[in-house]
Design an enzyme around this catalytic site. Structure first.
Site, PDB file in Angstrom:
ATOM      1  CD  GLU A   1       7.382 -10.586 -11.369  1.00  0.00           C
ATOM      2  OE1 GLU A   1       8.409 -10.270 -11.952  1.00  0.00           O
ATOM      3  OE2 GLU A   1       7.308 -11.497 -10.537  1.00  0.00           O
TER       4      GLU A   1
ATOM      5  CB  CYS B   1       3.513 -16.259 -16.158  1.00  0.00           C
ATOM      6  SG  CYS B   1       5.290 -16.113 -15.869  1.00  0.00           S
TER       7      CYS B   1
HETATM    8  P1  NAD Z   1      -3.216 -16.757  -7.678  1.00  0.00           P
HETATM    9  O1  NAD Z   1      -3.387 -15.356  -8.108  1.00  0.00           O
HETATM   10  O2  NAD Z   1      -4.399 -17.574  -7.403  1.00  0.00           O
HETATM   11  O3  NAD Z   1      -2.340 -16.812  -6.329  1.00  0.00           O
HETATM   12  C1  NAD Z   1      -1.066 -16.198  -6.239  1.00  0.00           C
HETATM   13  C2  NAD Z   1      -0.767 -15.910  -4.775  1.00  0.00           C
HETATM   14  O4  NAD Z   1      -1.699 -14.923  -4.294  1.00  0.00           O
HETATM   15  C3  NAD Z   1      -0.908 -17.103  -3.865  1.00  0.00           C
HETATM   16  O5  NAD Z   1       0.098 -17.071  -2.873  1.00  0.00           O
HETATM   17  C4  NAD Z   1      -2.286 -16.878  -3.244  1.00  0.00           C
HETATM   18  O6  NAD Z   1      -2.442 -17.531  -1.999  1.00  0.00           O
HETATM   19  C5  NAD Z   1      -2.293 -15.376  -3.099  1.00  0.00           C
HETATM   20  N1  NAD Z   1      -3.635 -14.763  -2.997  1.00  0.00           N
HETATM   21  C6  NAD Z   1      -4.825 -15.266  -3.425  1.00  0.00           C
HETATM   22  N2  NAD Z   1      -5.822 -14.420  -3.127  1.00  0.00           N
HETATM   23  C7  NAD Z   1      -5.253 -13.346  -2.501  1.00  0.00           C
HETATM   24  C8  NAD Z   1      -5.768 -12.131  -1.973  1.00  0.00           C
HETATM   25  N3  NAD Z   1      -7.070 -11.847  -2.018  1.00  0.00           N
HETATM   26  N4  NAD Z   1      -4.912 -11.250  -1.416  1.00  0.00           N
HETATM   27  C9  NAD Z   1      -3.591 -11.505  -1.400  1.00  0.00           C
HETATM   28  N5  NAD Z   1      -3.032 -12.653  -1.876  1.00  0.00           N
HETATM   29  C10 NAD Z   1      -3.860 -13.550  -2.432  1.00  0.00           C
HETATM   30  O7  NAD Z   1      -2.259 -17.436  -8.780  1.00  0.00           O
HETATM   31  P2  NAD Z   1      -1.766 -18.941  -8.845  1.00  0.00           P
HETATM   32  O8  NAD Z   1      -2.913 -19.812  -9.211  1.00  0.00           O
HETATM   33  O9  NAD Z   1      -0.990 -19.261  -7.618  1.00  0.00           O
HETATM   34  O10 NAD Z   1      -0.716 -18.863 -10.061  1.00  0.00           O
HETATM   35  C11 NAD Z   1      -1.079 -18.909 -11.402  1.00  0.00           C
HETATM   36  C12 NAD Z   1      -1.135 -17.518 -11.989  1.00  0.00           C
HETATM   37  O11 NAD Z   1       0.080 -16.824 -11.720  1.00  0.00           O
HETATM   38  C13 NAD Z   1      -1.260 -17.537 -13.503  1.00  0.00           C
HETATM   39  O12 NAD Z   1      -2.169 -16.549 -13.915  1.00  0.00           O
HETATM   40  C14 NAD Z   1       0.143 -17.187 -13.976  1.00  0.00           C
HETATM   41  O13 NAD Z   1       0.216 -16.631 -15.265  1.00  0.00           O
HETATM   42  C15 NAD Z   1       0.586 -16.250 -12.928  1.00  0.00           C
HETATM   43  N6  NAD Z   1       2.046 -16.180 -12.874  1.00  0.00           N
HETATM   44  C16 NAD Z   1       2.678 -15.042 -13.289  1.00  0.00           C
HETATM   45  C17 NAD Z   1       4.073 -14.985 -13.296  1.00  0.00           C
HETATM   46  C18 NAD Z   1       4.823 -13.746 -13.732  1.00  0.00           C
HETATM   47  O14 NAD Z   1       6.017 -13.614 -13.410  1.00  0.00           O
HETATM   48  N7  NAD Z   1       4.211 -12.853 -14.475  1.00  0.00           N
HETATM   49  C19 NAD Z   1       4.799 -16.094 -12.906  1.00  0.00           C
HETATM   50  C20 NAD Z   1       4.109 -17.243 -12.495  1.00  0.00           C
HETATM   51  C21 NAD Z   1       2.732 -17.270 -12.469  1.00  0.00           C
END
Ligand code: NAD
Length: 449
Positions: free
Chosen positions: A256, A290
């Site tokens: 997502e 998002c």
């Molecule tokens: P992010 O991708 O930086 O991090 C998300 C999660 O992934 C965190 O727990 C992070 O620690 C983990 N992560 C980071 N690097 C990783 C790796 N290499 N391997 C595995 N896990 C890893 O996102 P964010 O800054 O926490 O959130 C913002 C983003 O999330 C925005 O792009 C937003 O649109 C998206 N988002 C999407 C939805 C949806 O339902 N589509 C909902 C909320 C947020």
């Protein structure tokens, strides 16, 4: 009711040093520390010990042991666990809301909705489980729905309670055991949530929670052969990495990701309803959503009246202390996020968009926290950076179109496809337009005005 771990006498900040593994709070093997900073004032309010690969492997092992039994549970047993979870999380909705306001800076009224949606997901999963036949036959073929095994649940920081509850509810309904890796920036919120989940008294090992960095804890979940599935909510860049790295162990992966969602305002829209709706879609969760509708597509013939209506409406989008129930937009979650949003506002101005409301810098009197001005740009072309890239802050781009076909073309001219909205009075027409937008979720909003 369990309390947040210890309050250090020395510096009087909360400290969290444990993870939740195999039905118990256990001391972190990882030793790295991270400060949790309150976004309204930039002050350190907590210090968390981050988990490492060893913590993650212990959690995966616990989930694997639990799966041997939990994977064979009946619908009735899973339903009972979902009801226990529902009850335990419902009991602390006020605490969950308060900690989202404190740590994340979510505005109180929206934070409450997030928590409610999280709680409701247990009831929804129970209903879905009851309605879904787990075995179906066609001729000589029988299909049985079985749990895949241990699931790694990796979540973003902008709606911690919702993501944890949603993913856990689905996993429990399916008979999977889980290791949850919430965003490290949501450690206080996670702590309260884990206290709730612990009170639900599920069999040990069914859910495990390790707080740590994505590149450490998240990467181990993605790499580990004992994890069968990853459910991820977060950015496109990390989603890509997970899909690539998960291929090595043939994981099932659900992503997502982000969005640059279009809201098409049709030429028959009633502005007294459409204009409150459009900024609400853009600025929900302080724009850190998002699904935020950050591109508003307006018929050229109605631009002037839309601009006037938006200018008036923006008075309702007050910025300030997220604990105040009258405030609509809170701070950005971090200094990094503040700078990101500011850089996009600057970029929009450089690229020739016109600031209708808001602009660069802190709102007056809110210099101490990560507050930005809710900003509406007009004269935006869809190929500008601010119309193509996800800003993840309260920035709305108004783009004009000449015909319905052009509106649909602009809406689809995006690498994203998470969400979309169509605003108009003719429901059939709005649905026809919506059906041509390539987005995963849609909303049509009828106006009778
Ligand atoms: P992010 O991708 O930086 O991090 C998300 C999660 O992934 C965190 O727990 C992070 O620690 C983990 N992560 C980071 N690097 C990783 C790796 N290499 N391997 C595995 N896990 C890893 O996102 P964010 O800054 O926490 O959130 C913002 C983003 O999330 C925005 O792009 C937003 O649109 C998206 N988002 C999407 C939805 C949806 O339902 N589509 C909902 C909320 C947020």
């Amino acid at each position: 009711m369990a309390t947040m771990e210890t309050i250090s006498e020395r510096d009087r900040i909360k400290t969290i040093t444990t993870h939740y593994i195999d039905g118990a709070f256990v001391e972190s093997h990882g030793r790295e520390l991270m400060d949790i900073i309150q976004p309204t004032n930039g002050k350190v309010i907590a210090r968390v010990t981050l988990g490492d690969e060893e913590d993650t492997r212990r959690a995966i092992a616990a989930a694997k042991r639990a799966f041997a039994t939990f994977g064979r549970t009946t619908k009735e047993e899973r339903s009972r666990y979902l009801r226990q979870l529902h009850e335990a999380v419902s009991a602390r909705m006020d605490d969950l809301t308060a900690v989202m306001v404190e740590e994340y800076g979510g505005v109180a009224r929206f934070a409450r909705l997030i928590v409610e949606s999280g709680v409701n997901s247990f009831a929804a999963a129970e209903k879905g489980l009851q309605e879904l036949p787990l075995r179906q036959s066609w001729g000589k073929t029988t299909v049985t729905l079985e749990p895949v095994g241990v699931a790694g649940l990796i979540t973003a920081w902008n709606a911690n309670a919702l993501f944890i509850c949603l993913k856990l509810a689905s996993a429990v309904a399916a008979g999977c055991t889980v290791v949850i890796k919430p965003s490290e920036m949501s450690s206080l919120q996670t702590r309260v949530m884990v206290e709730c989940l612990n009170a639900a008294e599920l069999p040990k090992g069914v859910f495990n929670v390790v707080t740590g960095l994505g590149t450490v804890v998240g990467a181990e979940l993605v790499r580990n052969p004992d994890v069968a599935k990853i459910s991820f909510t977060g950015s496109v860049a990390v989603g890509e990495a997970i899909m690539r790295d998960g291929a090595a162990t043939m994981k099932r992966i659900t992503l997502e990701l982000g969005g640059k969602s279009p809201t098409i305002l049709l030429d028959d829209a009633a502005l007294d309803q459409a204009v409150p709706a459009a900024p609400t879609l853009a600025f929900m969760n302080s724009g850190q959503a998002c699904a935020a509708g950050t591109r508003l597509l307006v018929p050229k013939s109605r631009l002037d009246e839309v601009k006037r209506a938006i200018r008036d409406e923006m008075r309702a989008f007050t910025v300030g202390d997220p604990a105040d129930p009258n405030i609509a937009v809170g701070p950005m979650v971090s200094q990094k996020q503040y700078e990101r949003v500011e850089s996009y506002i600057r970029k929009g101005i450089e690229e020739g968009a016109e600031v209708l409301v808001g602009g660069e810098g802190h709102p007056k009197g809110l210099e101490a926290g990560y507050f930005v001005k809710p900003t509406v740009f007009v004269n935006v072309k869809n190929d500008m950076t601010i119309a193509q890239e996800e800003i993840f802050g309260p920035v709305l781009c108004v783009i004009t179109y000449d015909s319905e076909d052009e509106a649909i073309r602009i809406a689809n001219d995006s690498k994203y496809g998470l969400h979309s909205s169509v605003l108009g009075t003719d429901l059939q027409r709005a649905r026809r337009v919506a059906s041509q937008i390539r987005a995963g979720a849609g909303r049509d909003q009828r106006h009778d005005g």
